[in-house]
Motif scaffolding. Structure first.
Motif, PDB file in Angstrom:
ATOM      1  N   GLY B  44      18.141  37.306  21.067  1.00 13.31           N
ATOM      2  CA  GLY B  44      17.253  36.814  22.127  1.00 13.31           C
ATOM      3  C   GLY B  44      15.982  37.636  22.139  1.00 13.31           C
ATOM      4  N   ARG B  75      27.390  40.672  23.119  1.00 12.24           N
ATOM      5  CA  ARG B  75      27.286  39.288  23.568  1.00 12.24           C
ATOM      6  C   ARG B  75      27.479  38.334  22.399  1.00 12.24           C
ATOM      7  NH1 ARG B  75      27.502  41.453  27.708  1.00 12.24           N
ATOM      8  NH2 ARG B  75      26.312  41.165  29.637  1.00 12.24           N
ATOM      9  N   ALA B  76      28.138  37.224  22.689  1.00  6.63           N
ATOM     10  CA  ALA B  76      28.285  36.186  21.670  1.00  6.63           C
ATOM     11  C   ALA B  76      26.937  35.503  21.469  1.00  6.63           C
ATOM     12  CB  ALA B  76      29.311  35.160  22.130  1.00  6.63           C
ATOM     13  N   GLY B  77      26.683  35.040  20.261  1.00  9.14           N
ATOM     14  CA  GLY B  77      25.436  34.313  20.035  1.00  9.14           C
ATOM     15  C   GLY B  77      24.833  34.576  18.680  1.00  9.14           C
ATOM     16  N   GLU B 108      32.950  34.946  21.191  1.00  9.57           N
ATOM     17  CA  GLU B 108      33.801  35.636  22.150  1.00  9.57           C
ATOM     18  C   GLU B 108      35.200  35.764  21.539  1.00  9.57           C
ATOM     19  OE1 GLU B 108      33.163  37.185  24.777  1.00  9.57           O
ATOM     20  OE2 GLU B 108      31.231  36.442  25.483  1.00  9.57           O
ATOM     21  N   VAL B 110      37.965  35.169  22.786  1.00  9.75           N
ATOM     22  CA  VAL B 110      38.962  34.242  23.326  1.00  9.75           C
ATOM     23  C   VAL B 110      39.572  33.361  22.237  1.00  9.75           C
ATOM     24  CG1 VAL B 110      37.280  32.426  23.919  1.00  9.75           C
ATOM     25  CG2 VAL B 110      39.361  32.662  25.281  1.00  9.75           C
ATOM     26  N   LYS B 117      44.959  34.591  27.088  1.00 10.70           N
ATOM     27  CA  LYS B 117      43.525  34.709  26.818  1.00 10.70           C
ATOM     28  C   LYS B 117      42.877  35.465  27.969  1.00 10.70           C
ATOM     29  CE  LYS B 117      43.360  30.701  23.836  1.00 10.70           C
ATOM     30  NZ  LYS B 117      43.626  31.493  22.633  1.00 10.70           N
ATOM     31  N   PRO B 119      39.477  37.525  29.638  1.00 16.97           N
ATOM     32  CA  PRO B 119      38.014  37.581  29.523  1.00 16.97           C
ATOM     33  C   PRO B 119      37.562  38.899  28.929  1.00 16.97           C
ATOM     34  CG  PRO B 119      38.724  37.917  31.789  1.00 16.97           C
ATOM     35  CD  PRO B 119      39.954  37.568  31.016  1.00 16.97           C
ATOM     36  N   GLU B 123      32.144  39.427  30.167  1.00 19.86           N
ATOM     37  CA  GLU B 123      32.383  38.282  31.057  1.00 19.86           C
ATOM     38  C   GLU B 123      32.828  38.758  32.436  1.00 19.86           C
ATOM     39  OE1 GLU B 123      33.704  34.545  28.286  1.00 19.86           O
ATOM     40  OE2 GLU B 123      35.090  36.241  28.395  1.00 19.86           O
ATOM     41  N   LEU B 124      33.694  39.784  32.462  1.00 21.21           N
ATOM     42  CA  LEU B 124      34.135  40.310  33.762  1.00 21.21           C
ATOM     43  C   LEU B 124      32.956  40.873  34.547  1.00 21.21           C
ATOM     44  CD1 LEU B 124      37.490  42.118  32.957  1.00 21.21           C
ATOM     45  CD2 LEU B 124      37.147  40.325  34.641  1.00 21.21           C
ATOM     46  N   ASP B 126      29.782  40.093  34.231  1.00 20.06           N
ATOM     47  CA  ASP B 126      28.923  38.986  34.685  1.00 20.06           C
ATOM     48  C   ASP B 126      29.537  38.285  35.892  1.00 20.06           C
ATOM     49  OD1 ASP B 126      27.139  39.506  32.720  1.00 20.06           O
ATOM     50  OD2 ASP B 126      27.749  37.873  31.385  1.00 20.06           O
ATOM     51  N   ARG B 127      30.875  38.125  35.860  1.00 18.91           N
ATOM     52  CA  ARG B 127      31.552  37.430  36.961  1.00 18.91           C
ATOM     53  C   ARG B 127      31.369  38.214  38.269  1.00 18.91           C
ATOM     54  NH1 ARG B 127      35.740  33.558  37.267  1.00 18.91           N
ATOM     55  NH2 ARG B 127      36.109  33.150  39.453  1.00 18.91           N
ATOM     56  N   ARG B 130      27.963  37.813  39.544  1.00 20.31           N
ATOM     57  CA  ARG B 130      27.738  36.486  40.147  1.00 20.31           C
ATOM     58  C   ARG B 130      28.416  36.379  41.510  1.00 20.31           C
ATOM     59  NH1 ARG B 130      23.991  33.057  37.705  1.00 20.31           N
ATOM     60  NH2 ARG B 130      25.069  31.338  38.713  1.00 20.31           N
ATOM     61  N   GLU B 131      29.573  37.067  41.653  1.00 20.23           N
ATOM     62  CA  GLU B 131      30.325  36.910  42.899  1.00 20.23           C
ATOM     63  C   GLU B 131      29.679  37.659  44.064  1.00 20.23           C
ATOM     64  OE1 GLU B 131      32.549  34.848  43.601  1.00 20.23           O
ATOM     65  OE2 GLU B 131      33.330  34.210  41.661  1.00 20.23           O
ATOM     66  N   ARG B 134      27.370  35.649  46.248  1.00 20.36           N
ATOM     67  CA  ARG B 134      28.119  34.578  46.931  1.00 20.36           C
ATOM     68  C   ARG B 134      28.840  35.137  48.146  1.00 20.36           C
ATOM     69  NH1 ARG B 134      30.567  32.817  41.252  1.00 20.36           N
ATOM     70  NH2 ARG B 134      28.776  31.688  40.442  1.00 20.36           N
TER      71      ARG B 134
END
Lengths: 668, 182
Positions: B44, B75-77, B108, B110, B117, B119, B123-124, B126-127, B130-131, B134
């Motif tokens: 990126g 990171r995947a990509g 990833e 997974v 499977k 995370p 991912e954890l 990022d989760r 994000r939480e 909220r």
């Protein structure tokens, strides 16, 4: 006698309008066009979200989508939000669904006309929704019918704006127009001014009463409070209408207290404010939802302005000529008549433009309520134009001698003007049948799956067309998980991994950005019939997320149903061969799947072996033991719960192995 | 030159390396010193530059001519390698982006996890990120509801007191009037 005829004509026209209002509304406002899952669909994999596409853009803040199972338990997780890049589609994420029938109850308010619509449909996860009882829901969404309050509000608002615009236009173009050797001030004497301003003030009262009634009608339709309504585009349009009408009122009040040039300026300002209110009203209506909104909004606005100058100017003429000296009357009538001729041409031109924009077929004129209202407007318009022509070419010339014939025709014109006004109010409350918003084009056959990444950063909705093994167009709509806003500045690729044979290497397709959070490509990567894991990689800046999805290609078979017999599925295979497949659930607790291979001549042909698996939802496939029945006929059997099952079949012949599949509902 | 990850398929969150194998005329190039060739890895809008070093000792271990720069892709990509440097007066400046025709892109984990499977750490993280907003949003909404209920209760109380006062005054006035009439 003439006014009796005119009165009777007006009554007939009003009756016709009544029939338009009373006729069942076949057309819709924001009606359901398509949904994912589709109404009545049996799907194998539980959806991650419910998406409904409407015929008009819905207002998300005033809309709801509820998803209930058979016990009435709710599955929706949030308020509906627009799907990325498609403002006609609302989506709501749902909790994990198990096998069962689900009912979707939707209620939306159209952003275009503020009308509410509601409905429901069912779909089944793993089983057929047919015949399932509706959930025990106490409050089914009910859309309000055609609102009398809205009609009255619109009528008052129209009448008010027409009077304000017509009065201002009359003062500017007729009374204060270029008079041969006379100054405008001389033409506009005080008594006439008072009558004209009285006419405009009456119009303002009507408009001022119409706005809150219209607002209340929209609030009721939206089933929301004024505060919630004010936060939407519908509410903002209402506020702007109110502000413009208020300004017009201030201008009319100023004109009452002013005199001379200042009064004329104030009257003109009142007219401009009314024109602004008319523009806001038009902008918030159906014209803005056409395929060419710029032209249609402009056309509709000019139409309203022209009608206002014509009909409102006519009202102003009647108000001001009473008691005036005959030469003044004659002069005013002549000037108005010229203005009316010009505005009539504008009404005709813009009316045709609007009808072309809204009506797709000539038959829509009689088959839809909207078309019938347009037809009545045309009839009334023609009658008004004919009466106007009689006045222009016969009675105006005789006005200097006698006003009696003119007065008779004028009364008929006034009656028809009221009918035209009511027709316009009805027309504005009906939805046009244009296919640009509500066509009956069936949705393309495709597979649609959706999901999100573990981190709940983004959602992906992937449509695969046509969904058979081979070349497909894959379109991914990527949106932010929380806001539903489209993600546009990302690199998106999809890795296709074949789940039915993990030795086949995965392939990757890069997707091209198409705008509005949509990315697509045409790819041969879904090369085999069966189940595939799609991993959507969304790479943005220094971050990336992977969204895993599982899809099964569609089965390319022809179904033949017969009463009392299992449905037969014929799959075309290479070399002109045909595999005949069917599931027979009547063998005790077991379901038998029959596989028979025929050659190009239709003769049963030898099969070495078969492999049959049954899959339900997103679960792993179940292998079904099989036995040979004849050279080309195998029977696989297994205990399968009532559900929609997908049967994947491998057929080994001396010259190769072929794969095919079919779906069947067992015990549904 | 042969380019790729040290371990392919390559996964996010697992130590890997950028690998460059150099040969000339079929013979491995074994005399490139550590740091002579650098690799700029980009993902990126992020970039990092690493030194390539020999992953072998001739005659003892490793594959002669193979140079590596260790890296943990988080990171995947899609990753891009840009090699720059010089050897024996010959400049090296080549860029490669992962893909089906070049080297593996990062996935990833997974896809290869078994039996459960889980995370990844990224991912954890990022989760959790994000939480937080909220949860804050829900707390604010609950506070607002509570505040609004309190305001309504206060308003109803004031209206009640006002109505009571009016009733009292009316009763007093009527009482006096009655006495006067009596």
């Amino acid at each position: 006698m003439k006014h009796r005829v005119a009165g009777a004509a007006a009554l007939v026209a009003l009756f016709a309008l009544g029939s338009v209002m009373a006729a069942p509304s076949a057309d819709a406002h924001a009606s359901l066009r398509t949904s994912e899952p589709a109404a009545g669909a049996q799907i194998t994999a539980a959806p991650d979200e419910i998406a409904i596409t409407f015929t008009e853009q819905p207002e998300p803040a005033l809309s709801s989508i509820r998803v209930l199972d058979a016990s009435g338990a709710a599955y929706e997780q949030a308020k509906p939000s627009p799907a990325g890049g498609d403002p006609l589609t609302l989506r709501t994420s749902v909790k994990e669904m198990s096998q069962g029938v689900y009912t979707v109850l939707w209620r939306v308010v159209s952003r275009v006309d503020g009308h509410a619509t509601a409905g429901s449909f069912a779909f089944g996860v793993g089983i057929s929704p047919a015949g399932a009882p509706p959930p025990p829901v106490a409050a089914q969404p009910v859309a309000p019918g055609r609102s009398s309050l809205e009609m009255i509000g619109r009528l008052l608002l129209f009448a008010g704006l027409i009077s304000l615009l017509g009065g201002a236009g009359f003062a500017t173009l007729v009374l204060a127009g270029p008079a041969k050797g006379r100054r405008a001030r001389d033409v506009m004497d005080e008594r006439r001014d008072r009558r004209l301003l009285g006419f405009m003030a009456g119009g303002w009262v009507a408009a001022a009463a119409g706005v809150p009634l219209f607002a209340e009608a929209q609030r009721r339709a939206a089933d929301a409070g004024f505060a919630d309504l004010a936060a939407t585009s519908l509410g903002r349009a209402l506020i702007w209408r109110g502000v413009a009408v208020l300004v017009a009122g201030v201008a009319v009040a100023a004109a009452i207290f002013a005199s001379g040039a200042m009064r004329r300026r104030a009257i003109a300002a009142g007219g401009i404010a009314a024109a602004v209110a008319a523009f806001v009203h038009v902008q918030a209506g159906h014209a803005s939802a056409t395929t060419s909104p710029g032209i249609q909004v402009a056309g509709q606005w000019i139409h309203v302005l022209a009608v206002s100058l014509w009909v409102g100017g006519f009202g102003a003429l009647l108000a001001t000529i009473r008691g005036a000296a005959t030469p003044d009357k004659h002069r005013a009538i002549k000037r108005y008549s010229t203005m009316a001729g010009l505005t009539l041409a504008a009404v005709l031109a813009t009316g045709i433009l609007r009808s072309l924009g809204e009506l797709d077929r000539f038959g829509d004129l009689t088959s839809t309520g909207y078309g019938r209202a347009v037809l009545i407007k045309i009839v009334v318009f023609t009658a008004l134009a004919a009466l106007g022509a009689v006045n222009r070419f016969r009675n105006v010339a005789r006005a200097a001698a006698t006003l009696t014939p003119l007065r008779r025709v004028v009364k008929s014109e006034a009656a028809l003007g009221v009918v035209a006004l009511v027709a316009a109010a009805i027309l504005a409350s009906l939805a046009p049948p244009s296919p640009a918003r509500g066509g009956a084009t069936p949705p393309p056959e495709r597979i649609v799956v959706s999901g999100s990444d573990f981190a709940t950063t983004a959602r992906a909705r992937v449509a695969i067309e046509p969904g058979y093994a081979g070349i497909n167009t894959v379109t991914a709509s990527i949106t932010d998980y929380d806001s539903g806003k489209p993600i546009d500045d990302a690199e998106v690729s999809i890795r296709f991994a074949y789940l039915d044979d993990t030795t086949i290497p995965a392939a990757v397709s890069l997707l091209e950005h198409r705008g509005g959070g949509r990315y697509s490509t045409q790819t041969p990567n879904l090369s085999l019939d069966g189940r595939w894991r799609l991993t959507i990689l969304v790479q943005q800046g220094s971050g990336s997320v992977e969204i895993p999805l599982v899809v099964a290609t569609r089965c390319r078979v022809t179904a033949t149903a017969a009463e009392g017999q299992p449905t037969l599925y014929d799959a075309m295979l290479p070399g002109g061969r045909t595999a005949q497949l069917y599931a027979d659930p009547t063998q005790g607790a077991k379901t038998e799947v029959h596989v028979t291979l025929f050659d190009a001549e239709g003769t049963e042909t030898f099969v070495r072996s078969v492999g049959v698996t049954a899959t339900r939802g997103g679960a792993d496939p179940i292998g079904m033991p099989h036995r040979r029945f004849s050279d080309g006929h195998f029977i696989a059997a297994g205990e399968l719960a009532p559900a929609t099952w997908r049967f994947d079949i491998g057929i080994a012949t001396p010259d190769g192995t072929f794969k095919t599949c079919f779906e069947e509902t067992i015990g549904g | 030159m042969v380019v790729g990850w040290g371990s392919e398929p390559a996964y996010a969150g697992i130590v890997n390396s950028v690998q460059l194998t150099l040969s000339r005329g079929g013979e491995p190039l074994t005399d490139v010193a550590a740091g002579d060739i650098k690799v700029e890895v980009s993902f990126g809008d992020q970039k990092t530059t690493l030194d390539l070093e020999p992953a072998f000792v001739v005659g003892r271990f490793g594959t002669p001519g193979q140079y590596v720069a260790h890296l943990l892709p988080t990171r995947a990509g899609n990753y891009t390698f840009k090699f720059a440097g010089s050897h024996d007066g010959q400049k090296l400046d080549s860029t490669f982006t992962c893909g089906e025709q070049t080297f593996a892109c990062i996935e990833e984990t997974v896809a290869i996890q078994f039996p459960e499977k889980d995370p990844s750490l990224a991912e954890l993280g990022d989760r959790i990120e994000r939480e937080f907003p909220r949860v804050e949003q829900r707390v604010a909404a609950v506070r607002s509801d509570v505040g609004s209920s309190a305001d309504t209760a206060r308003l109803l109380g004031i209206i009640g007191i006002g109505l009571g006062a009016v009733a009292l005054i009316v009763a007093l006035v009527r009482g006096r009037g009655g006495k006067a009439r009596a």
